[in-house]
Design a protein around this motif. Structure first.
Motif, PDB file in Angstrom:
ATOM      1  N   VAL B  76     -33.391 -67.801 -20.914  1.00  0.00           N
ATOM      2  CA  VAL B  76     -32.442 -66.786 -20.472  1.00  0.00           C
ATOM      3  C   VAL B  76     -31.748 -67.314 -19.224  1.00  0.00           C
ATOM      4  CG1 VAL B  76     -32.153 -64.449 -19.559  1.00  0.00           C
ATOM      5  CG2 VAL B  76     -33.772 -64.872 -21.436  1.00  0.00           C
ATOM      6  N   VAL B  77     -30.432 -67.363 -19.263  1.00  0.00           N
ATOM      7  CA  VAL B  77     -29.656 -67.750 -18.087  1.00  0.00           C
ATOM      8  C   VAL B  77     -29.136 -66.461 -17.449  1.00  0.00           C
ATOM      9  CG1 VAL B  77     -27.662 -69.034 -17.237  1.00  0.00           C
ATOM     10  CG2 VAL B  77     -28.990 -69.934 -19.164  1.00  0.00           C
ATOM     11  N   PRO B  78     -29.629 -66.146 -16.252  1.00  0.00           N
ATOM     12  CA  PRO B  78     -29.203 -64.891 -15.619  1.00  0.00           C
ATOM     13  C   PRO B  78     -27.725 -64.918 -15.243  1.00  0.00           C
ATOM     14  CG  PRO B  78     -31.205 -65.766 -14.573  1.00  0.00           C
ATOM     15  CD  PRO B  78     -30.633 -66.857 -15.435  1.00  0.00           C
ATOM     16  N   ARG B  79     -27.141 -63.750 -15.193  1.00  0.00           N
ATOM     17  CA  ARG B  79     -25.744 -63.604 -14.760  1.00  0.00           C
ATOM     18  C   ARG B  79     -25.535 -64.331 -13.429  1.00  0.00           C
ATOM     19  NH1 ARG B  79     -25.864 -57.300 -14.964  1.00  0.00           N
ATOM     20  NH2 ARG B  79     -26.959 -57.923 -16.849  1.00  0.00           N
ATOM     21  N   GLY B  80     -24.382 -64.946 -13.320  1.00  0.00           N
ATOM     22  CA  GLY B  80     -24.018 -65.556 -12.049  1.00  0.00           C
ATOM     23  C   GLY B  80     -24.500 -66.982 -11.866  1.00  0.00           C
TER      24      GLY B  80
END
Lengths: 129, 129
Positions: B76-80
């Motif tokens: 999972v690549v977090p927002r931002g």
């Protein structure tokens, strides 16, 4: 931001119908579950649910028909639709669904009602999303 | 509510960096994409993104490190967070992310900017979710 290996996660638990959360994003959760036998008939009033078969196969029963799902196949069960997963042999399934959903939906609580918990060694993001 | 077979879907297109939507639920979309080569550096201001490797492997580059993702692994690549997927050889990836996200994020539009379209033969739910 570590890779999460589905097979390694699946080796960490053995209980049937006891989903483990392995990731969360955008107020949704990714879970792994082991199916064996017949689950309860239920529906989720406000949540669509995705089932992706990682190992094995199971049958998703609906009131008017059944759909067999094999490894590498997914199905989306729309909100409000009664369904019942049935697995003759153990089947490993990845679920995508909104955070906080209860596995037995709006059915009367049963011996299969299990709140999803984070898989040991994984953790929710430290900041709320 | 038909089963969606990932391998069959992947046989339907060959373009790299051109995601195809195969399912939608809870205002999220499930997509398949074929990666080869290096994508653009980008971030998504408001959306977390999940990448699950279906076939092959790729490297998710971040500004401070890289993570190799192999078949059956997700991240999972977090927002931002700036990221850039790089695949030395063709790699097939399932993405789970909010509907309407643009693949190149908030980067300047590039030759890799591709609006996701529904895979031929599949269709969005007839009623809005």
């Amino acid at each position: 931001m570590q890779p999460i290996n589905l097979s390694a996660c699946l080796r960490q638990f053995s209980e049937h119908w006891s989903p483990r959360i392995i990731a969360s994003l955008n107020d949704q959760e990714v879970k792994l579950a082991k199916f064996q036998g017949a689950f309860d008939w239920h529906a989720h009033d406000d949540e669509d649910e995705l089932f992706l078969v990682v190992h094995g196969e199971f049958t998703m029963e609906f009131r008017d028909r059944s759909v067999v799902l094999r490894e590498g196949e997914l199905i989306v069960v729309p909100r409000g639709v009664e369904h019942r997963p049935v697995a003759e042999q153990e089947c490993h399934v990845l679920l995508f669904e909104p955070a906080g959903i209860v596995n037995t939906g709006n059915a009367i609580e049963s011996d299969k009602t299990n709140p999803a918990t984070w898989l040991e060694g994984l953790a929710p993001p430290s900041a709320p999303s």
